[in-house]
Scaffold this active site. Structure first.
Site, PDB file in Angstrom:
ATOM      1  N   VAL A   1      16.059 -35.907  15.259  1.00 38.82           N
ATOM      2  CA  VAL A   1      14.874 -36.150  15.686  1.00 38.82           C
ATOM      3  C   VAL A   1      15.777 -36.855  17.245  1.00 38.82           C
ATOM      4  O   VAL A   1      16.266 -37.719  17.495  1.00 38.82           O
ATOM      5  CB  VAL A   1      13.485 -37.004  15.303  1.00 38.82           C
ATOM      6  CG1 VAL A   1      12.742 -37.109  15.972  1.00 38.82           C
ATOM      7  CG2 VAL A   1      13.452 -36.722  13.956  1.00 38.82           C
TER       8      VAL A   1
ATOM      9  N   GLU B   1      27.091 -60.215   2.763  1.00 42.06           N
ATOM     10  CA  GLU B   1      27.074 -59.430   1.933  1.00 42.06           C
ATOM     11  C   GLU B   1      28.389 -58.978   2.279  1.00 42.06           C
ATOM     12  O   GLU B   1      28.900 -58.183   1.197  1.00 42.06           O
ATOM     13  CB  GLU B   1      25.749 -58.837   1.974  1.00 42.06           C
ATOM     14  CG  GLU B   1      24.777 -59.593   1.270  1.00 42.06           C
ATOM     15  CD  GLU B   1      23.564 -58.042   0.279  1.00 42.06           C
ATOM     16  OE1 GLU B   1      23.202 -56.988   0.675  1.00 42.06           O
ATOM     17  OE2 GLU B   1      23.247 -58.600  -0.664  1.00 42.06           O
TER      18      GLU B   1
ATOM     19  N   GLN C   1      12.553 -53.356   0.916  1.00 42.66           N
ATOM     20  CA  GLN C   1      11.483 -54.254   0.102  1.00 42.66           C
ATOM     21  C   GLN C   1      10.287 -53.732   1.067  1.00 42.66           C
ATOM     22  O   GLN C   1       9.000 -53.244   0.427  1.00 42.66           O
ATOM     23  CB  GLN C   1      11.298 -55.650  -0.395  1.00 42.66           C
ATOM     24  CG  GLN C   1      10.506 -56.275  -0.955  1.00 42.66           C
ATOM     25  CD  GLN C   1      10.448 -57.510  -0.824  1.00 42.66           C
ATOM     26  OE1 GLN C   1      10.354 -58.197  -2.324  1.00 42.66           O
ATOM     27  NE2 GLN C   1      11.379 -58.284  -0.838  1.00 42.66           N
TER      28      GLN C   1
HETATM   29  P1  FAD Z   1      16.174 -46.574   6.531  1.00 43.70           P
HETATM   30  O1  FAD Z   1      16.373 -46.768   5.669  1.00 43.70           O
HETATM   31  O2  FAD Z   1      17.515 -47.259   7.877  1.00 43.70           O
HETATM   32  O3  FAD Z   1      16.096 -45.039   7.015  1.00 43.70           O
HETATM   33  C1  FAD Z   1      16.113 -44.283   8.259  1.00 43.70           C
HETATM   34  C2  FAD Z   1      16.699 -43.145   7.948  1.00 43.70           C
HETATM   35  O4  FAD Z   1      16.379 -42.111   8.676  1.00 43.70           O
HETATM   36  C3  FAD Z   1      18.015 -42.723   7.355  1.00 43.70           C
HETATM   37  O5  FAD Z   1      17.607 -42.277   6.520  1.00 43.70           O
HETATM   38  C4  FAD Z   1      18.484 -42.055   9.200  1.00 43.70           C
HETATM   39  O6  FAD Z   1      19.228 -40.947   8.644  1.00 43.70           O
HETATM   40  C5  FAD Z   1      17.550 -41.140   9.728  1.00 43.70           C
HETATM   41  N1  FAD Z   1      17.242 -41.453  10.625  1.00 43.70           N
HETATM   42  C6  FAD Z   1      17.596 -41.731  11.970  1.00 43.70           C
HETATM   43  N2  FAD Z   1      17.448 -40.981  13.107  1.00 43.70           N
HETATM   44  C7  FAD Z   1      17.780 -40.028  12.758  1.00 43.70           C
HETATM   45  C8  FAD Z   1      16.594 -39.685  13.451  1.00 43.70           C
HETATM   46  N3  FAD Z   1      17.540 -39.389  14.904  1.00 43.70           N
HETATM   47  N4  FAD Z   1      17.152 -37.705  13.310  1.00 43.70           N
HETATM   48  C9  FAD Z   1      16.569 -37.196  12.412  1.00 43.70           C
HETATM   49  N5  FAD Z   1      17.246 -38.672  11.326  1.00 43.70           N
HETATM   50  C10 FAD Z   1      17.152 -39.500  11.733  1.00 43.70           C
HETATM   51  N6  FAD Z   1      16.244 -54.456   2.888  1.00 43.70           N
HETATM   52  C11 FAD Z   1      16.514 -55.609   1.621  1.00 43.70           C
HETATM   53  O7  FAD Z   1      15.061 -55.457   1.204  1.00 43.70           O
HETATM   54  N7  FAD Z   1      17.240 -56.178   0.280  1.00 43.70           N
HETATM   55  C12 FAD Z   1      18.647 -56.059   0.358  1.00 43.70           C
HETATM   56  O8  FAD Z   1      19.380 -56.379  -0.306  1.00 43.70           O
HETATM   57  C13 FAD Z   1      19.326 -55.436   2.014  1.00 43.70           C
HETATM   58  N8  FAD Z   1      20.579 -55.320   2.125  1.00 43.70           N
HETATM   59  C14 FAD Z   1      21.336 -55.284   3.151  1.00 43.70           C
HETATM   60  C15 FAD Z   1      22.102 -54.859   3.503  1.00 43.70           C
HETATM   61  C16 FAD Z   1      22.591 -54.333   4.095  1.00 43.70           C
HETATM   62  C17 FAD Z   1      24.990 -53.865   4.745  1.00 43.70           C
HETATM   63  C18 FAD Z   1      22.129 -53.725   5.966  1.00 43.70           C
HETATM   64  C19 FAD Z   1      22.534 -53.233   6.332  1.00 43.70           C
HETATM   65  C20 FAD Z   1      21.280 -53.613   5.783  1.00 43.70           C
HETATM   66  C21 FAD Z   1      20.273 -54.776   4.494  1.00 43.70           C
HETATM   67  N9  FAD Z   1      18.490 -54.669   4.080  1.00 43.70           N
HETATM   68  C22 FAD Z   1      18.026 -55.145   2.795  1.00 43.70           C
HETATM   69  C23 FAD Z   1      17.621 -53.997   5.039  1.00 43.70           C
HETATM   70  C24 FAD Z   1      17.116 -52.678   4.622  1.00 43.70           C
HETATM   71  O9  FAD Z   1      17.978 -51.540   4.354  1.00 43.70           O
HETATM   72  C25 FAD Z   1      15.975 -52.196   5.892  1.00 43.70           C
HETATM   73  O10 FAD Z   1      15.786 -53.519   6.328  1.00 43.70           O
HETATM   74  C26 FAD Z   1      15.721 -50.354   5.156  1.00 43.70           C
HETATM   75  O11 FAD Z   1      16.986 -49.401   5.214  1.00 43.70           O
HETATM   76  C27 FAD Z   1      14.672 -50.143   6.394  1.00 43.70           C
HETATM   77  O12 FAD Z   1      14.000 -48.959   5.421  1.00 43.70           O
HETATM   78  P2  FAD Z   1      13.707 -48.275   6.962  1.00 43.70           P
HETATM   79  O13 FAD Z   1      13.654 -46.904   5.979  1.00 43.70           O
HETATM   80  O14 FAD Z   1      12.680 -48.872   7.577  1.00 43.70           O
HETATM   81  O15 FAD Z   1      15.150 -46.960   7.270  1.00 43.70           O
END
Ligand code: FAD
Length: 396
Positions: free
Chosen positions: A81, A169, A313
Site C-alpha cells: 500500500v 522476550e 490480543q
Molecule cells: P500486524 O500484526 O503488525 O500486521 C500488519 C500487517 O500489515 C503485516 O502483515 C504487514 O506485512 C502488513 N503491512 C504493513 N505495511 C504494509 C503496506 N504498506 N502494504 C501492505 N501491507 C503492509 N502482543 C500480544 O498481545 N502478546 C504478545 O505476547 C506479544 N508479543 C510480541 C512480541 C514481539 C517480539 C513483538 C514485536 C510484538 C509483540 N506483541 C504482542 C504485539 C503484537 O505483535 C502487535 O500488537 C500486533 O501484531 C498488532 O497487530 P496489527 O494487526 O495491528 O498489525
C-alpha cells in the site's frame, strides 16, 4: 455493480480476523472483499523474537494467507500500500489502485526511534520475517568475523534497546542462543556481553513489580546485563552512547524501544498521536463512517482514561467487532461498541521460563511457560483450526 466493496489493508492479527469474520458473516454476493498485504503469508509478530535470535525457525512463524481464507470469497492482493486517498475513496498500491466503499486499516505499527540520532540508520528492528532474518544472520556473522580477528571483542557485544515486552522476550532468546553460538564458533562465553538498555525506571512497565523482579533474576542468571533508567543517546556504526556518558562498542543494536502508527495514516490526513488514530467506540476513524482503524494504528482508552497498549490480543478482538460493524453498516443495522476483554498477559523468558498475569493471578516459571504455549496454540486454532495447531504449534 452495486455490490459494496470492502478493502482490508494488512493481514496481521487485526486484518486476518476481520477477513475471516467477514467471510463467515457475509451472504453470497452481499459484498466484494479484498485483502491487501505486502506478503502472501501471515506472520505471527508475537513469535518473531525467536527466529530473530535463532531459537526457532521462520517456518514456525508464518503461514500462507491462502490457507487462512477462502479465495473464492475474498480476493487476496499481494502488494504494497502506498497511499490512502480518503477523498477519492481509493487506495494506491505499488502496482495499481483499488476503490472502496468500506475501508479497514490494519497495517500495524512501525518502530519509533524518538529522534535518537543514528538509531534508524544503525539499529535493527524486530518487525517482520525479513527484518528478523537479518538480525539472525547478522549475529552469527559477528561470531564468524570475530574468529578472523580475535582482538575485536566488541563484535561479541550485543545491545538490545528497550526492556518492554518485545525487548525482554528477545533478550531472553538471545541469552539462550549465545551458548550454542559459542560452541559452534569456538568462542569463550565469558567474552560475550548481552546488554539490555532501558530509559524508563523499570523493565516491563505495567507488569506486576514482583514478576518484573523475577524476570530480571531469570535473565541475569542467563547472562543478561541490565542498564535500567539509562537512555541510549546516540547510535553509531561503532556502538551506542548512553546518557551516563558510557560508550558500549558493538556492531549489533536491536531496537525494541517503541512503536508508532504507520506513516501512511498520517499521510492520509488523519489526526494522530504518535501515528495512532483515536477511533470512536465503533472503531471508526473520526469523521469517516466507512473507515475503520484497528490494531497498532488505533488508539482507545480504558475506563480510567489510559490508552490500551498495542497488542495482538486487542487487535484480534477489534478485528471481530470491526467485521461485525462493517456487516451492520452494509445492512443498515445498529453497530456494536468495542469492549476490550483482557485475557491477561504472558511474557516469555526463554526456554521453560515465563511470567504471566491472568485470571487475577500471577504465574511464573514452568507454569507460565505452559500458559504461553497455550496462548500461541489458541491463536493458531482460532485462525486455522486443529490442522494449523499440529503444523505450526510448538509442543516441547
Ligand atoms: P500486524 O500484526 O503488525 O500486521 C500488519 C500487517 O500489515 C503485516 O502483515 C504487514 O506485512 C502488513 N503491512 C504493513 N505495511 C504494509 C503496506 N504498506 N502494504 C501492505 N501491507 C503492509 N502482543 C500480544 O498481545 N502478546 C504478545 O505476547 C506479544 N508479543 C510480541 C512480541 C514481539 C517480539 C513483538 C514485536 C510484538 C509483540 N506483541 C504482542 C504485539 C503484537 O505483535 C502487535 O500488537 C500486533 O501484531 C498488532 O497487530 P496489527 O494487526 O495491528 O498489525
Amino acid at each position: 455493480s452495486t455490490i459494496p466493496k470492502i478493502v482490508i489493508l494488512g493481514a496481521g492479527y487485526g486484518g486476518i480476523l476481520t477477513a475471516q469474520r467477514l467471510q463467515k458473516e457475509l451472504n453470497y454476493n452481499e459484498a466484494d472483499v479484498t485483502l491487501v498485504n505486502r506478503h502472501d503469508y501471515h506472520y505471527f509478530t508475537t513469535h518473531l523474537h525467536m527466529p530473530a535470535a535463532g531459537t526457532d525457525s521462520i517456518d514456525h512463524t508464518r503461514v500462507a494467507i491462502s490457507k487462512l481464507i477462502d479465495e473464492f470469497k475474498i480476493d487476496l492482493v499481494k502488494s504494497n500500500v502506498q497511499e490512502i486517498r480518503l477523498s477519492d475513496r481509493k487506495v494506491v498500491l505499488q502496482d495499481g489502485t483499488l476503490s472502496y466503499d468500506y475501508l479497514v486499516i490494519a497495517l500495524g505499527g512501525e518502530p519509533e526511534s524518538f529522534g535518537i540520532p543514528g538509531l534508524s540508520e544503525y539499529a535493527m528492528t524486530i518487525r517482520s520475517i525479513n527484518s528478523v532474518r537479518l538480525i539472525r544472520q547478522h549475529i552469527e556473522y559477528q561470531f564468524a568475523l570475530y574468529k578472523l580477528d580475535e582482538t575485536r571483542t566488541d563484535r561479541l557485544n550485543f545491545v538490545v534497546g528497550g526492556a518492554g515486552f518485545s525487548g525482554i522476550e528477545f533478550v531472553a532468546e538471545l541469552a539462550d542462543r549465545i551458548p550454542q553460538l559459542c560452541k559452534e564458533y569456538d568462542v569463550d562465553p565469558n567474552l560475550v556481553h548481552v546488554y539490555n538498555v532501558e530509559a524508563a525506571p523499570t523493565a516491563l512497565p505495567g507488569f506486576d513489580p514482583e514478576l518484573v523482579e523475577y524476570a530480571m533474576d531469570v535473565l541475569r542468571k542467563k547472562g543478561v546485563e541490565f542498564k535500567i533508567g539509562v537512555a541510549i543517546q546516540e547510535c553509531t556504526p561503532d556502538g551506542v552512547f548512553l546518557a551516563t556518558g558510557e560508550e558500549i562498542k558493538t556492531a549489533t543494536v536491536v531496537w525494541t524501544g517503541g512503536i508508532r502508527g504507520n506513516r501512511l495514516i498520517e499521510a492520509a490526513g488523519f489526526e494522530t498521536a504518535r501515528g495512532r488514530v483515536k477511533v470512536d467506540d465503533y472503531l471508526h476513524a473520526p469523521g469517516h463512517d466507512n473507515v475503520f482503524i484497528i490494531g497498532d494504528n488505533s488508539l482507545m482508552f480504558n475506563a480510567e482514561g489510559r490508552p490500551y497498549p498495542p497488542t495482538a490480543q486487542i487487535a484480534m478482538q477489534q478485528g471481530v467487532t470491526c467485521a461485525q460493524n462493517v456487516v451492520a453498516s452494509i445492512r443498515s443495522k445498529e453497530l456494536k461498541k468495542f469492549v476490550f476483554s483482557n485475557k491477561g498477559t504472558v511474557a516469555s523468558l526463554g526456554k521453560g521460563e515465563a511470567i504471566a498475569s491472568a485470571f487475577g493471578k500471577k504465574y511464573k516459571g514452568w507454569v507460565a511457560a505452559q500458559l504461553k504455549k497455550l496462548v500461541d496454540m489458541r491463536y493458531l486454532f482460532t485462525i486455522g483450526g486443529i490442522l494449523l495447531v499440529l503444523k505450526k504449534g510448538r509442543f516441547l
